[in-house]
Design an enzyme around this catalytic site. Structure first.
Site, PDB file in Angstrom:
ATOM      1  N   ASP A   1     -53.517 -59.420 -11.229  1.00  0.00           N
ATOM      2  CA  ASP A   1     -54.534 -58.566 -11.845  1.00  0.00           C
ATOM      3  C   ASP A   1     -55.328 -57.880 -10.735  1.00  0.00           C
ATOM      4  OD1 ASP A   1     -56.243 -57.264 -13.497  1.00  0.00           O
ATOM      5  OD2 ASP A   1     -57.352 -59.040 -14.147  1.00  0.00           O
TER       6      ASP A   1
ATOM      7  N   HIS B   1     -54.093 -50.713 -12.725  1.00  0.00           N
ATOM      8  CA  HIS B   1     -53.768 -49.621 -11.794  1.00  0.00           C
ATOM      9  C   HIS B   1     -53.946 -48.337 -12.599  1.00  0.00           C
ATOM     10  CE1 HIS B   1     -51.788 -47.741  -8.325  1.00  0.00           C
ATOM     11  NE2 HIS B   1     -51.243 -46.931  -9.220  1.00  0.00           N
TER      12      HIS B   1
ATOM     13  N   ASP C   1     -51.686 -42.439 -13.108  1.00  0.00           N
ATOM     14  CA  ASP C   1     -51.805 -41.157 -12.399  1.00  0.00           C
ATOM     15  C   ASP C   1     -52.169 -40.066 -13.407  1.00  0.00           C
ATOM     16  OD1 ASP C   1     -49.101 -41.414 -13.536  1.00  0.00           O
ATOM     17  OD2 ASP C   1     -48.737 -39.481 -12.602  1.00  0.00           O
TER      18      ASP C   1
ATOM     19  N   GLU D   1     -50.028 -51.482 -13.959  1.00  0.00           N
ATOM     20  CA  GLU D   1     -50.319 -50.099 -14.339  1.00  0.00           C
ATOM     21  C   GLU D   1     -50.282 -49.957 -15.861  1.00  0.00           C
ATOM     22  OE1 GLU D   1     -48.002 -47.149 -12.300  1.00  0.00           O
ATOM     23  OE2 GLU D   1     -49.212 -45.492 -13.080  1.00  0.00           O
TER      24      GLU D   1
END
Ligand SMILES: [Zn+2]
Length: 585
Positions: free
Chosen positions: A558, A515, A193, A567
């Site tokens: 994956d 991620h 993020d 992530e």
């Protein structure tokens, strides 16, 4: 290639298996072009895809039963070494039968692969004196890739991995106790993020500065090809400073430090420059608005920075020492202000309801930097309570800083040093490290991981064992410690049940689908980033659908949506960097 054959066999499998097998198909796609007539590598042979230093043990793991193996030179396929596979050992953690292929006695530098009659060949790997230098470079460049508020360009080595300046608009959220515009440049995106979190920045930045303090002679000349390269400061410090400058901005005038700066909710899976959500400085929502853990984290990191930047930028070092002192004063006055996401905020919580370990770390680092008795007195009055934390390596994490506190005290030679405290810290660390070495040697996959270590960020746990062993080696140099630390690096770089390198674009078979918003937006994995790794906790929908009886080390996918197993994050990235720095020569 193998993909089509593989998919055609799926029709007879159950739906649950199908989900899992689709998750694994990426493993069968070799990202490198094979030479004409060359056999495709098999995932049954697991090697460190970067390589093995010439000194110390060199082992591959084989999960299909065989008897003998050969080491072959990649160019020309000449056999350079032949050996017998060790007896297979059943490994409950992976469900595999694991056989060790030991080629430790072979010591000629070059590029090789393992070949096993009837099984196949491994990925190529290098034997050499300093094989991890490029891995270190790429892992450090992974931090550059996470820079916020500036344009980033990984080219020309990795063309196309670039973005213009992102997140230029910042504000003080009402929960911060302030209002209005906010200078928003600096820091690293925390993970997949675009948030920035003081608490996770604490151990991440701290570990990079520690890597410099412990391994400076190995690191000082490694240029990272970042905008600051050549400015007279070693590049690991230049990169750490990018985040440190942001951490310093998170300090309020009264010395307290806000917990995080994020949008109110996570952005969509878009490129950083396309995320137009306001980046808010977020506080606790009521006075004193700042939190103790965040404030003590800044005090700790800024205190280290005051030491390490002194020879390169005395003014910046002094600024850090002043910030550390003001943060300490605030935290001492406000020792129990914890953070929970205020109403309307849904980004990462990094909630930690015990900040006494952060306070101990701050006291220890400030004491190490200043030699002042007030800090030593605080440390000596409080450290004993935390000693048992050392008994369960790898004890350090973003929320558990007591090991950092204890180690920095014992590693330093500050005025007023207490021999009893130093001996207690040292002895406990060595005892626990010796137990880890024994377990590593006995493990069928030759790494330090227990079944219970396959949690969210388990690759960070593997790297964390490496850090613990390398710190033990600082107290009492012992090849058993450095070899076992390296075993965990081998695990991360491909000697695992998936035969997968968990660092993007490193090795011949790296994971492909982190991620990570920039990777998803680019359509390819940005280079040098470490996956979180297998996670038996299965907190995301992808992992929840995997077969129920999978052994813990196999609960991994994956796939981009698997935030709980795939992530990237700056805290485990920093652990990887420290481990790589420890294995450089
Ligand atoms: Zn950004």
């Amino acid at each position: 290639m193998a993909n089509s054959v593989f998919l055609s066999s799926l029709s007879s499998r159950s739906a649950k298996e199908l989900v899992f097998l689709v998750a694994l198909t990426a493993l069968f796609v070799a990202p490198v072009a094979l030479a004409r007539g060359q056999e495709a590598p098999t995932v049954a042979i697991k090697v460190d895809q970067v390589g093995y230093p010439l000194d110390g043990p060199k082992d591959a793991i084989v999960s299909v039963l065989g008897k003998t193996f050969q080491l072959k030179r990649s160019a020309g396929n000449a056999v350079v070494f032949s050996g017998t596979l060790a007896q297979p050992k059943a490994d409950a953690i992976t469900g595999d039968q694991a056989q060790i292929a030991d080629f430790s006695s072979f010591n000629t530098p070059g590029t090789y692969y393992i070949d096993i009659p009837g099984v196949g060949r491994s990925w190529n790997f290098t034997l050499g004196a300093n094989v991890y230098q490029r891995a270190y470079y790429m892992a450090m460049r992974g931090f550059y890739a996470q820079r916020c508020g500036t344009a980033v360009d990984m080219g020309p080595e990795f063309p196309g991995f670039t973005h213009p300046a992102c997140h230029l608009h910042g504000e003080f959220h009402p929960t911060s106790g302030k209002s209005g515009e906010r200078d928003n440049i600096g820091g690293w995106h925390d993970a997949g993020d675009y948030g920035r979190y003081t608490v996770n920045s604490g151990i991440s930045t701290g570990l990079l500065l520690w890597a410099w303090e412990i391994y400076a002679p190995r690191l000082k000349d490694i240029a990272l090809n970042i905008p600051e390269t050549g400015n007279g400061t070693p590049d690991i410090l230049n990169e750490a400073r990018w985040n440190l400058e942001w951490m310093l901005k998170m300090q309020d005038d009264d010395g307290g430090v806000w917990h995080k700066q994020t949008s109110e909710h996570f952005a969509a899976f878009i490129a950083p420059q396309d995320d137009k959500l306001v980046s808010d400085v977020i506080g606790t929502g009521s006075a004193p608005y700042k939190s103790t853990c965040a404030t003590a984290d800044l005090a700790s990191v800024a205190a280290i920075a005051a030491r390490v930047f002194k020879p390169f930028d005395a003014e910046f070092a002094a600024k850090n020492l002043d910030a550390a002192r003001r943060a300490w004063d605030w935290a001492e006055k406000n020792p129990n202000v914890t953070f929970r996401n205020p109403h309307g905020i849904s980004t990462g919580d990094y909630g930690d309801h015990i900040c006494s370990d952060e306070l101990l770390w701050a006291a220890a680092e400030l004491g190490r930097t200043t030699g002042e008795s007030a800090f030593s007195d605080y440390f000596l009055g409080n450290y004993a309570h935390f000693l048992p934390v050392l008994d369960s390596p790898p004890a350090q994490s973003w929320s558990q800083l007591a090991p950092m506190a204890l180690w920095t005290y014992a590693l330093s030679h500050q005025k007023g040093e207490d021999p009893k405290a130093v001996a207690a810290i040292r002895d406990r660390t060595l005892a626990a490290a010796n137990a880890v070495v024994e377990r590593t040697h006995a493990s069928p996959y030759r790494n330090s991981m227990k079944a219970t270590d396959y949690i969210w960020g388990s690759n960070g746990v593997a790297a964390g064992y490496g850090i613990y062993l390398l710190i033990a080696n600082q107290f009492s140099p012992n090849p058993n410690f450095t070899d076992a630390a390296r075993d965990n690096l081998h695990y991360i770089l491909g000697r695992n049940t998936f035969s997968l390198s968990w660092v993007t674009q490193l090795g011949e078979n790296p994971f492909q689908h982190p991620h990570h918003r920039p990777s998803a937006a680019t359509g390819k994995a940005w280079p040098g980033l470490m996956s979180g790794g297998p996670n038996a906790g299965r907190q995301d929908a992808v992992l929840a659908k995997l077969p129920k009886d999978l052994p813990p080390a196999k609960v991994y996918a994956d796939q981009t949506p698997s935030y709980a197993s795939n992530e990237i994050a700056i805290n485990w990235q920093a652990s990887l960097v420290f481990l790589l720095a420890g294995e450089l020569q």
